[in-house]
Write an enzyme that holds these catalytic residues in place. Structure first.
Site, PDB file in Angstrom:
ATOM      1  N   ASP A 100       0.732  -1.192  -0.184  1.00 23.29           N
ATOM      2  CA  ASP A 100      -0.036  -0.048  -0.086  1.00 23.29           C
ATOM      3  C   ASP A 100       1.021   1.067   0.128  1.00 23.29           C
ATOM      4  O   ASP A 100       2.144   1.168   0.308  1.00 23.29           O
ATOM      5  CB  ASP A 100      -1.018  -0.118   1.117  1.00 23.29           C
TER       6      ASP A 100
ATOM      7  N   GLU B 111     -16.885  10.566   4.923  1.00 25.56           N
ATOM      8  CA  GLU B 111     -16.525   9.174   5.256  1.00 25.56           C
ATOM      9  C   GLU B 111     -15.507   8.717   4.073  1.00 25.56           C
ATOM     10  O   GLU B 111     -15.980   9.015   2.783  1.00 25.56           O
ATOM     11  CB  GLU B 111     -17.935   8.453   5.383  1.00 25.56           C
TER      12      GLU B 111
END
Length: 885
Positions: A271, A632
């Site tokens: 990542d 969000e």
């Protein structure tokens, strides 16, 4: 998909390859398409210097011109459409795709995405553009388990159940990678491996302690299916530590499980920034030196370093080899894995060798893809409650009220492309009913100072002065060429950009809403330029205004940084400047990621009073509420009541919206709530007081059309929840506690608002005649048949769910667990008998050592329209099967 079929090794070529001393004068075996790919890859990598090999382990790998290896950036996204590469068909966000409970439609969606991906890739190749987001290696799907409703990135997943996630992940991967026996269509990536799902604020430093049982029972099954069943080409390792070791440096995860147990033969990437976290004092801080972090990650099996702002930690691998921290052979291994992917994608063969190269750009946003996204959107909408209001009669005046009614953000979710034809709920209802039958008010902010109804600055309020002194609509846009300078301040890795002295193009722009696929000044694809728009802003109403744009905005000679008070009818000198300059550090184009716009909103309007006024004049209210991907999502700079850097601290509607709903309720008009969110919401008051509720998640660019058809009965709702909707967070463990106790429907013991698998419709499908064997031999699949009867006037797309209980298991097992599902058409007034199969691998439990054990004893099987504890008896069937050893 089937594994890539490689041609048999050609003995003579292999002999030449192994005896040539691998120098640059040897025959270019890697260019010979008659030789099997593995041999070609080894030959190519053998010709590289150590420095060149290390360079190929960055996500933005540089060209090696002497070997005819072009530059390539592995970073691309396709979560629910080709993302961040300009215009593309935007399908429902992943959580909405899961709500379809339809692996066949999901495969069609992924196939459409990979069609558009191929078209874009070959277009950019022809233009010699090799930015991030233009390749064929897609970092999708996200198959982490949505174990806690507070996680902001849960919207990217297929929900809380390992079985559903695994099945949908396989369908999506198959659609992305294609079915050509010789070439990959695109390369999919299963992420984030493993045990990764929040909190966002601490993901770079968290250590998630997880038992072997929970690891193998909950967190790994979807990854196993992605590798074993779908032959996914790549896997992304996660930021967090797992049982003390960074996920990108975990021998347990990467060597023992991924490459050992699952026999994964693709490449693993980090990542972005995860390798830096090994040594970052504010992150894991488990080593002191970047070279040690790089060596550790590669030795554990991480082949590619996504570095982002940290550049590339793997740049230190040369020093690691020099100091003996890692052997060069492991670097060879990593680079060979990476080039196998590129070879499988046909990047070193004649483009005409694969049919994928012939997919034209016209497929992007084609009519068939727009129809598919509307069908997917309709299928993803979940009817949570209905007291008979839906479907609505067309002869009623409708008040469309709410901050998400005309908010394009909620169509898209995150990791999205720029939509072709976005249709908001308001627009969809206006088109369906006629504008004269629809009134509208946003009613409130979404939360705090975040609004969903900001409008584009356009010719209603923008003016310029003509040569004769008169005022005309629009601003004067002056477009400049840009020249990039050299970095002098290394504390700020941004290249300075200088605009030309004189504009290269001057024109009048009526609305500040653009997607520049080509530079206006020279028509170069993704070309750079700067703009200054000048003129006057003449507001139509008094108020305190807030602007939303990446541009610099000056009014009356002052830069606008917050809100500004403006008078109606007064002409304010306005200047808006923006530079569209590529970022060399991140290898990104300035204009592919999102549409450029300037929006504004009057923050002092009496929104609730306006909403109540129009509600009183209507027959029915469609309240369009919820949250948005602006509050969000992934590691966001949002700190608000109920929201914490992308995650949530409670799961209620924001207070502003609850107050609005209560005011609308007092009008006495029937109300249907359409809730947008990527996560579960505690809609307790709404469930008790409103007439109907539709959960929309983030349903893609055709949301408005699909929603209108559902509300008026042109389509029958068929979506089912892929997550549990809880009443509150009482009884939940801390967010960073990764034990599965009392989490998800499989272990939660409390009362829920809407259970996993829940969804209503306009038809009445009942279940009968369940046929299952009374006994079954351990290791055999379970085949069952059941009859579905539709006694209504509405044709149904019926989701049938199969759950099992294992009361004779010797250890703790899930209370109930999904093990099969199907989605079948059942015509009005007809019946269908269907067969479902539970694979033998699913008739197992996981012991405390993480081992899968074949279950023996009484197996309780439930087949119907939901979980056994939440489904009426007419809609579910029960059988007991005795499984013998």
């Amino acid at each position: 998909m089937k594994k890539i079929l490689l041609a048999a090794t050609i003995t003579s070529a292999f002999t030449a390859f192994t005896t040539s001393a691998f120098n640059d004068e040897a025959p270019a075996v890697y260019e010979d398409t008659s030789v099997e790919m593995e041999t070609r890859v080894k030959d190519l990598v053998s010709r590289m210097t150590l420095e060149e090999k290390i360079g190929q382990m960055y996500n933005d790998a540089p060209a090696i011109e002497r070997l005819n290896v072009p530059a390539y950036d592995y970073w691309n996204e396709a979560l629910h459409g080709v993302a961040r590469a300009g215009k593309a068909t935007v399908f429902p966000q992943a959580i909405g795709l899961a709500a379809m409970w339809d692996d066949e439609m999901l495969y069609s969606v992924a196939t459409a995405i990979s069609d558009e991906a191929r078209a874009k890739y070959h277009f950019y190749q022809r233009e010699n553009i090799r930015y991030r987001y233009t390749g064929l290696t897609f970092w999708s799907p996200n198959i982490n388990i949505f174990r806690d409703p507070r996680w902001g990135r849960g919207q990217e997943t297929y929900g809380e159940d390992p079985f559903l996630t695994g099945e949908l992940g396989v369908a999506f991967i198959d659609g992305l990678q294609g079915d050509n026996p010789d070439y990959l269509k695109t390369a999919a990536t299963a992420k984030h491996f493993a045990v990764h799902n929040g909190p966002e604020i601490s993901r770079h430093s968290d250590n998630y302690v997880v038992s072997d049982k929970d690891l193998y029972e909950t967190y790994l099954p979807a990854f196993k299916k992605a590798v074993v069943d779908a032959d996914v080409e790549a896997v992304m390792c996660a930021y967090n530590r797992v049982n003390d070791l960074p996920a990108c440096g975990s021998d347990k995860l990467l060597k023992e499980v991924l490459r050992g147990e699952y026999e994964f033969d693709g490449h693993v990437m980090s990542d972005c920034g995860a390798i830096r976290d090994f040594y970052d004092p504010e992150a894991h801080n488990v080593v002191e030196a970047p070279a040690a972090a790089a060596a550790w990650a590669v030795k554990s099996g991480t082949d590619l370093n996504c570095g982002t702002g940290a550049l590339s930690t793997f740049a230190n691998l040369g020093f690691a080899v020099q100091k003996g921290l890692i052997d060069e052979s492991l670097i060879d291994q990593a680079v060979e894995r990476l080039f196998m992917t590129r070879f499988k994608l046909g990047m070193f063969d004649n483009a005409n060798d694969t049919e994928y190269a012939a997919i034209p750009m016209e497929v992007v946003g084609s009519d068939s893809h727009l129809k598919l996204t509307e069908a997917a959107s309709a299928s993803s909408l979940v009817l949570l409650k209905n007291n008979g209001l839906l479907p609505m009669a067309r002869d009623k005046k409708v008040a469309v009220i709410g901050p998400n009614a005309n908010n394009e953000d909620v169509l898209l979710g995150n990791y999205n492309g720029i939509p072709i034809n976005p249709i908001t709920p308001l627009q969809g209802l206006e088109a369906h009913l006629g504008k004269s039958n629809v009134s509208y008010s946003p009613g409130s902010a979404i939360i705090d100072d975040i609004y969903g109804h900001a409008e584009i600055l356009d010719s209603r309020v923008l003016f310029h002065r003509k040569d004769d002194g008169s005022m005309a609509k629009g601003l004067t846009g002056k477009y400049y060429s840009l020249k990039q300078g050299q970095i002098s301040d290394y504390s700020n890795l941004t290249f300075p950009v200088h605009a030309s002295d004189q504009p290269k193009l001057t024109r009048i722009d009526k609305a500040l809403d653009f997607y520049f696929d080509r530079s206006p000044i020279d028509q170069q694809v993704l070309g750079n330029f700067g703009v200054i728009w000048e003129g006057f802003l003449k507001p139509e109403r008094n108020g305190t205004y807030q602007f939303d744009s990446d541009a610099e905005i000056n009014i009356n000679g002052n830069t606008v940084t917050g809100t500004i008070e403006l008078e109606a009818g007064k002409a304010y000198p306005i200047s808006i400047s923006m530079q569209f300059a590529d970022n060399k550090i991140s290898n990104t184009s300035a204009i592919t990621r999102k549409q450029f716009s300037v929006r504004w909103v009057n923050t002092t309007e009496a929104l609730k009073r306006q909403a109540v006024d129009i509600a009183n004049k209507a027959d029915v209210i469609v309240a369009v509420m919820g949250i948005t991907p602006r509050i969000e999502g992934e590691e966001m700079p949002v700190k608000l009541d109920g929201f914490n850097y992308g995650d949530r601290t409670d799961i209620d509607l924001p207070d502003e919206q609850k107050a609005l709903l209560k005011a609308l309720k007092k009008t006495g008009k029937p109300i249907v709530l359409v809730n947008f969110s990527g996560s579960a919401m505690a809609l307790n008051w709404s469930d008790e007081n409103l007439d109907a509720i539709v959960q929309a998640f983030y349903p893609g660019e055709a949301t408005g059309s699909a929603l209108a058809k559902l509300l008026y009965g042109d389509i029958n709702p068929s979506g089912r929840l892929p997550v549990t909707f809880y009443r509150n967070l009482n009884g939940f463990a801390d967010f960073d506690d990764y034990a599965m106790d009392n989490r998800t429907y499989r272990y939660y013991t409390g009362d829920v608002l809407y259970p996993f698998g829940h969804g209503l419709d306009y038809s009445d499908v009942t279940y009968s005649n369940l046929e299952a064997p009374s006994t079954l031999q351990s290791g055999e699949p379970l085949s069952i048949t059941v009859t579905l009867e539709n006694s209504s006037d509405f044709a149904a797309e019926q989701v049938t769910q199969v759950y099992v209980k294992m009361p004779d298991a010797p250890i703790r097992v899930p209370r109930v667990a999904l093990k099969a599902f199907s989605k079948e058409p059942v015509e009005a007034g007809s019946s269908e008998t269907i067969t479902l199969t539970v694979d033998a691998d699913e008739l197992t439990y996981v012991n405390d050592s993480g081992e899968s054990v074949a279950y023996t004893g009484s197996l309780h099987v439930f087949v119907g329209d939901g979980q056994p504890a939440h489904t009426p008896k007419t809609k579910i069937q029960h059988a007991v099967v005795n499984i013998a050893r």
